[in-house]
Design a protein around this motif. Structure first.
Motif: not given
Length: 99
Positions: A60-68
């Motif tokens: 998920s794009f949104f999850t990878i943004c959160e992981k960053l």
């Protein structure tokens, strides 16, 4: 007699204007076009001379943004690089700097 000849000619012309097999996809082409979409995998690994975030990934794009933005997950490493990637990727919101 001429009427019958004209009607026959028009009938032949109009019935022969059907589907042209060269323009329509064959069964194999139609099957190839209906292949299911594959999910994308987002990932990154950032490092400095002192540390590495390790490989982080998500479907998920949104999850990878959160992981960053997750400093603990990224071992408190490469905060500036993570912030730059967050902004270049146009992740929603603002990057939260560590305290």
């Amino acid at each position: 007699m001429n009427k019958v000849l004209l009607i026959t000619i028009f009938t032949i012309l109009f019935t022969s204007c059907g589907k042209n097999s060269e323009l329509w996809p064959t069964k194999s082409e139609a099957s190839a076009a209906s292949t299911p979409a594959q999910a994308e995998e987002y990932s990154y690994e950032l490092s400095t001379s002192k540390c590495s975030t390790g490989v982080q990934s998500s479907p998920s794009f949104f999850t990878i943004c959160e992981k960053l933005q997750n400093h603990e997950l990224n071992k408190n490493c490469a905060e500036k690089k993570r912030m730059d990637l967050f902004q270049r990727s146009q992740c929603p919101g603002e990057f939260k700097l560590s305290s």
